[in-house]
Design a protein around this motif. Structure first.
Motif, mmCIF file in Angstrom:
data_model
loop_
_atom_site.group_PDB
_atom_site.id
_atom_site.type_symbol
_atom_site.label_atom_id
_atom_site.label_comp_id
_atom_site.label_asym_id
_atom_site.label_seq_id
_atom_site.Cartn_x
_atom_site.Cartn_y
_atom_site.Cartn_z
ATOM 1 N N PHE A 75 0.798 -1.224 0.000
ATOM 2 C CA PHE A 75 0.000 0.000 0.000
ATOM 3 C C PHE A 75 0.830 1.273 0.000
ATOM 4 O O PHE A 75 0.325 2.349 -0.266
ATOM 5 N N LEU A 76 2.145 1.175 0.262
ATOM 6 C CA LEU A 76 2.958 2.386 0.359
ATOM 7 C C LEU A 76 4.395 2.092 -0.047
ATOM 8 O O LEU A 76 4.964 1.056 0.330
ATOM 9 N N VAL A 77 4.980 3.012 -0.809
ATOM 10 C CA VAL A 77 6.422 3.017 -1.057
ATOM 11 C C VAL A 77 6.979 4.281 -0.412
ATOM 12 O O VAL A 77 6.546 5.389 -0.730
ATOM 13 N N SER A 78 7.899 4.098 0.518
ATOM 14 C CA SER A 78 8.527 5.233 1.203
ATOM 15 C C SER A 78 9.888 5.488 0.553
ATOM 16 O O SER A 78 10.832 4.712 0.721
ATOM 17 N N CYS A 79 9.973 6.570 -0.212
ATOM 18 C CA CYS A 79 11.214 6.941 -0.901
ATOM 19 C C CYS A 79 12.016 7.896 -0.019
ATOM 20 O O CYS A 79 11.494 8.455 0.937
ATOM 21 N N THR A 80 13.260 8.084 -0.395
ATOM 22 C CA THR A 80 14.118 9.000 0.362
ATOM 23 C C THR A 80 14.785 9.991 -0.581
ATOM 24 O O THR A 80 15.367 9.598 -1.594
ATOM 25 N N LEU B 5 12.802 9.405 -8.168
ATOM 26 C CA LEU B 5 11.385 9.585 -7.843
ATOM 27 C C LEU B 5 10.472 9.387 -9.042
ATOM 28 O O LEU B 5 9.365 8.846 -8.902
ATOM 29 N N ASP B 6 10.880 9.838 -10.213
ATOM 30 C CA ASP B 6 10.042 9.676 -11.401
ATOM 31 C C ASP B 6 9.763 8.204 -11.685
ATOM 32 O O ASP B 6 8.629 7.816 -11.994
ATOM 33 N N HIS B 7 10.782 7.381 -11.597
ATOM 34 C CA HIS B 7 10.612 5.949 -11.866
ATOM 35 C C HIS B 7 9.755 5.284 -10.798
ATOM 36 O O HIS B 7 8.933 4.412 -11.092
ATOM 37 N N ILE B 8 9.950 5.688 -9.557
ATOM 38 C CA ILE B 8 9.137 5.138 -8.477
ATOM 39 C C ILE B 8 7.678 5.533 -8.662
ATOM 40 O O ILE B 8 6.765 4.727 -8.440
ATOM 41 N N ALA B 9 7.455 6.774 -9.096
ATOM 42 C CA ALA B 9 6.080 7.229 -9.335
ATOM 43 C C ALA B 9 5.392 6.375 -10.398
ATOM 44 O O ALA B 9 4.197 6.086 -10.300
ATOM 45 N N ASP B 10 6.140 5.960 -11.422
ATOM 46 C CA ASP B 10 5.562 5.089 -12.454
ATOM 47 C C ASP B 10 5.035 3.795 -11.834
ATOM 48 O O ASP B 10 3.925 3.339 -12.141
ATOM 49 N N VAL B 11 5.842 3.193 -10.955
ATOM 50 C CA VAL B 11 5.458 1.937 -10.304
ATOM 51 C C VAL B 11 4.258 2.159 -9.388
ATOM 52 O O VAL B 11 3.308 1.374 -9.370
ATOM 53 N N CYS B 12 4.293 3.246 -8.600
ATOM 54 C CA CYS B 12 3.202 3.519 -7.659
ATOM 55 C C CYS B 12 1.884 3.770 -8.391
ATOM 56 O O CYS B 12 0.821 3.298 -7.953
ATOM 57 N N GLU B 13 1.924 4.500 -9.475
ATOM 58 C CA GLU B 13 0.696 4.764 -10.239
ATOM 59 C C GLU B 13 0.149 3.480 -10.845
ATOM 60 O O GLU B 13 -1.071 3.261 -10.874
ATOM 61 N N LYS B 14 1.029 2.611 -11.305
ATOM 62 C CA LYS B 14 0.592 1.346 -11.922
ATOM 63 C C LYS B 14 -0.124 0.468 -10.906
ATOM 64 O O LYS B 14 -1.144 -0.165 -11.225
ATOM 65 N N HIS B 15 0.388 0.421 -9.686
ATOM 66 C CA HIS B 15 -0.165 -0.478 -8.669
ATOM 67 C C HIS B 15 -1.046 0.237 -7.656
ATOM 68 O O HIS B 15 -1.480 -0.374 -6.677
ATOM 69 N N LYS B 16 -1.302 1.541 -7.881
ATOM 70 C CA LYS B 16 -2.147 2.338 -6.983
ATOM 71 C C LYS B 16 -1.611 2.330 -5.550
ATOM 72 O O LYS B 16 -2.341 2.129 -4.583
ATOM 73 N N LEU B 17 -0.325 2.554 -5.437
ATOM 74 C CA LEU B 17 0.330 2.633 -4.132
ATOM 75 C C LEU B 17 0.542 4.089 -3.744
ATOM 76 O O LEU B 17 0.801 4.938 -4.595
ATOM 77 N N TRP B 18 0.449 4.356 -2.455
ATOM 78 C CA TRP B 18 0.747 5.696 -1.946
ATOM 79 C C TRP B 18 2.249 5.908 -2.048
ATOM 80 O O TRP B 18 3.044 5.079 -1.607
ATOM 81 N N MET B 19 2.658 7.025 -2.603
ATOM 82 C CA MET B 19 4.075 7.353 -2.717
ATOM 83 C C MET B 19 4.413 8.469 -1.733
ATOM 84 O O MET B 19 3.924 9.591 -1.856
ATOM 85 N N HIS B 20 5.227 8.124 -0.761
ATOM 86 C CA HIS B 20 5.685 9.107 0.223
ATOM 87 C C HIS B 20 7.156 9.391 -0.018
ATOM 88 O O HIS B 20 7.945 8.474 -0.260
ATOM 89 N N VAL B 21 7.547 10.651 0.055
ATOM 90 C CA VAL B 21 8.945 11.038 -0.092
ATOM 91 C C VAL B 21 9.440 11.617 1.234
ATOM 92 O O VAL B 21 8.964 12.659 1.677
ATOM 93 N N ASP B 22 10.351 10.898 1.847
ATOM 94 C CA ASP B 22 11.011 11.405 3.054
ATOM 95 C C ASP B 22 12.138 12.324 2.587
ATOM 96 O O ASP B 22 13.251 11.875 2.295
#
Length: 531
Positions: A277-282, A294-311
Motif C-alpha cells: 500500500f505504500l512506497v517510502s522513498c528517500t 522519484l520519477d521511476h518510483i512514481a511510475d510503479v506507484c501509479e501502476k499499482h495504486k500505491l501511496w508514494m511518500h517522499v522522506d
C-alpha cells in the motif's frame, strides 16, 4: 570578548525589550526580597514578581549572547568542553531540592549549562544534519516561547494558524502543487508515520473505528538506506516491522526500481495474499545523502495504486535551488512529502512539515476525534481554521514562526544561496581531499554528505593484509574521541553494511568558509597520523 558585528542589532533589540519591560515595573526586585522566601508568601497574591523575573531574564540573555552566540560561533573557541558523566553531574549540581536558589546562583547554573553543552552553531560542528544559526529564526524561536500558545484553534493562535497555512502553501508550491494540505510535525519521523497512517486510512478507512482485526496483511516498500523511522512507524501502527520490505540498493538509492523487476516484486507480494500500500522513498539519505529516482518510483506507484511518500527531511531544501532541484525530479507526483527546514535551511529545532497533495481533507478525517470542548462547530468564526484535529497531538508547538521570519528576512533567493553555497563547499572539500594521502572517498557525493575513510601512515600500503579492515574500523572512533576531548571539532562516523567505520562530514552551515574546510582536513590528519 567582543561579539561579531552581525549580533549588534540582535543584542540591541534584546536590551531595548528587556530594559523597557524592567522599567515598566513599579516594584524593584530588591524591595520585596524578604517576602519572597518559601512559606512567607501571601497566597492571595500573584506568586510571580515581574520585576525580579524580567531582571533574571535580561541577565540570562546576556549569558546566551556571550556564551552561545559569541563564543559558540567563534572558531578560536571549543566546540565542546568535554567532561566525563560523573564529573559533569557534579559540576552542574543537578539535584532538585525543596527550597529554591537565589538569582545569582541560578545565573551560574545558566552559564554552566551553556558552557558544557555542545556548540551546535559552531562552524566546526559537522556532526549532525542540523547546526549553524540564523538570527531571524532564533528571534522567532524566542518569540514563540515567550507567547507560549498552542497551535490547535484559531481562538488561541490566530496569528499562527494563518501563518502556518501560508508557510505550508509556500513549501507545497516548491514541490509543484498549487493545492493540497499539510501540517507541522514534531520531527521527520512523525511525518513519516503520519504519511503511513494516511495511506492506510485512505485504502481502509474502517481501520479508524474497527482497528486492525479486519484488515489484510499490509506491506510497505522502502530502501535499505531509508530512515529507521519507517520501521518504527510500522511497529507503532501495528503493521509490523516484518512487513516492511527492504529493497537492497546500489550507491545508496533505489536504482533497483528503475527496471521492471520491481513490478514483478510487487506482483509477487500481491500473489502471496499481502496488500502492498505504500512506497517510502528517500530524498537525501541520512548517511550517504543519496536521492531515490522519484520519477521511476512514481511510475510503479501509479501502476499499482500505491501511496508514494517522499522522506525529504534532509534533501527537501534543494527545491529552493534552480541548480540542484533536479535531484528531486518527480517529487510533484508523490502523495506526501516530509521536509525538515531545521536541517539544511538552519531554521532551528524543531521545524518539520508534512505536505500533502490531497484536497479531500484526508488529514482531518484520518486523525480527528472532534473533541467538543475544543472544536465546537457553532463558533463565531470559520471552524475550518481550527487545525488541531489534523494532528494526533493535542498540544502542538508553533514551529512555523521561525521559518516564516527567516524566509521573510532573506527571501527565497537567500535560501537558494544557502543551498548552493553548501554544494560549493562540498566540491571544494572533495577536491582538496583527493590531493592528500590517506583520504579515501566511499563515492563521489551526490549531496552535501561526504563519506570517507582516513588511513594513518602506518597502515598505508597494507590494504591486502588480513587484519586491515579490522584495524581501519578502529581509526574513526579513536580520532572522534580525541577531537571531542580536545574540543576542536565534531564529526560523525558509522559502519554501513559491509563497510567498516567511516567518517561522514556534513558541510552546509551558512557560517562555513573554505578555511573551515582546510582546518577539517588538517585536524583529521593531526589527530590520526600517529595511529
Amino acid at each position: 570578548m567582543k561579539c561579531c558585528t552581525c549580533l549588534f542589532l540582535f543584542v540591541t533589540f534584546l536590551k531595548v525589550v528587556f530594559l523597557h519591560a524592567f522599567n515598566c515595573c513599579v516594584v524593584s526586585a530588591a524591595d520585596g526580597q524578604a517576602d519572597k522566601q518559601v512559606g512567607l508568601r501571601d497566597l492571595s497574591e500573584p506568586l510571580i514578581d515581574h520585576s525580579e523575573g524580567q531582571l533574571f531574564l535580561s541577565e540570562t540573555f546576556k549569558i546566551i549572547v556571550e556564551e552561545v552566540l559569541c563564543k559558540g560561533t567563534d572558531v578560536t573557541q571549543k566546540v565542546c568542553d568535554w567532561k566525563e558523566p560523573e564529573e559533569l553531574a557534579w559540576l552542574l549540581d543537578l539535584e532538585l531540592r525543596a527550597t529554591g536558589e537565589p538569582q545569582h546562583k541560578l545565573l551560574e547554573r545558566v552559564k554552566d549549562v551553556a558552557k558544557y553543552s555542545i556548540k551546535t552553531s559552531h562552524p566546526r560542528f559537522f556532526n549532525q544534519l542540523y547546526g549553524g544559526v540564523d538570527y531571524h529564526s532564533l528571534a522567532g524561536r524566542f518569540l514563540t516561547e515567550a507567547l507560549n500558545t498552542n497551535l490547535f484553534t484559531y481562538e488561541v493562535a490566530p496569528v499562527f494558524v494563518l501563518m502556518e497555512n501560508e508557510v505550508l502553501r509556500g513549501l507545497r508550491q516548491l514541490v509543484g502543487w498549487t493545492e493540497g494540505d499539510g501540517i507541522f510535525c514534531p520531527g521527520g519521523s512523525t511525518s513519516n508515520m503520519f504519511a503511513m497512517n494516511l495511506a492506510r486510512y485512505q485504502l481502509f478507512p474502517e481501520v479508524k473505528s474497527r482497528g486492525l482485526w479486519g484488515l489484510p496483511r499490509l506491506t510497505v516498500f522502502t530502501s535499505s538506506e531509508s530512515h529507521y523511522s519507517v520501521k518504527k512507524g510500522a511497529a507503532y501502527l501495528g503493521i509490523g516491522t516484518d512487513n516492511v520490505i527492504v529493497v537492497k540498493v546500489d550507491d545508496g538509492s533505489l536504482d533497483f526500481l528503475i527496471n521492471s523487476l520491481f513490478n514483478l516484486f510487487i506482483y509477487l507480494y500481491f500473489f502471496q495474499g499481502t496488500v502492498p500500500f505504500l512506497v517510502s522513498c528517500t530524498a537525501g539519505t541520512t548517511v550517504q545523502g543519496a536521492f531515490d529516482p522519484l520519477d521511476h518510483i512514481a511510475d510503479v506507484c501509479e501502476k499499482h495504486k500505491l501511496w508514494m511518500h517522499v522522506d525529504a527531511a534532509w534533501g527537501g531544501s534543494v527545491l529552493f535551488s534552480k541548480q540542484h532541484r533536479h535531484l528531486m525530479k518527480g517529487v510533484d507526483r508523490a502523495n506526501s512529502v516530509g521536509w525538515n527546514p531545521h536541517k539544511m535551511l538552519v531554521a532551528g529545532l524543531q521545524c518539520s512539515a508534512l505536505l500533502l497533495q490531497d484536497t479531500t481533507n484526508l488529514l482531518r478525517r484520518c486523525h480527528s476525534a472532534s473533541a467538543s470542548y475544543l472544536f465546537q462547530q457553532d463558533k463565531f468564526y470559520d471552524v475550518n481554521l481550527d487545525v488541531g484535529d489534523k494532528s494526533v497531538q493535542c498540544s502542538r508547538k508553533v514551529d512555523c514562526l521561525k521559518l516564516w521570519l527567516m524566509w521573510k528576512a532573506v527571501g527565497s533567493a537567500g535560501l537558494e544561496e544557502r543551498v548552493d553555497k553548501a554544494f560549493i563547499h562540498v566540491r571544494y572539500l572533495v577536491e582538496e581531499m583527493k590531493k592528500r594521502e590517506g583520504f579515501q572517498l566511499l563515492h563521489e557525493p551526490e549531496f552535501v554528505n561526504v563519506c570517507f575513510w582516513f588511513t594513518p601512515p602506518s597502515m598505508r600500503g597494507n590494504e591486502k593484509h588480513a587484519d586491515y579492515q579490522e584495524r581501519l574500523a578502529k581509526v574513526a572512533p579513536v580520532i572522534k574521541e580525541r577531537m571531542m576531548k580536545q574540543g576542536t571539532m565534531m564529526v560523525g562516523y558509522q559502519p554501513l553494511g559491509n563497510k567498516v567505520n567511516f567518517f561522514r562530514v556534513i558541510a552546509f552551515s551558512p557560517l562555513l568558509s573554505k578555511k573551515d574546510m582546510d582546518f577539517f582536513l588538517d585536524e583529521i590528519e593531526r589527530l590520526g597520523n600517529d595511529l
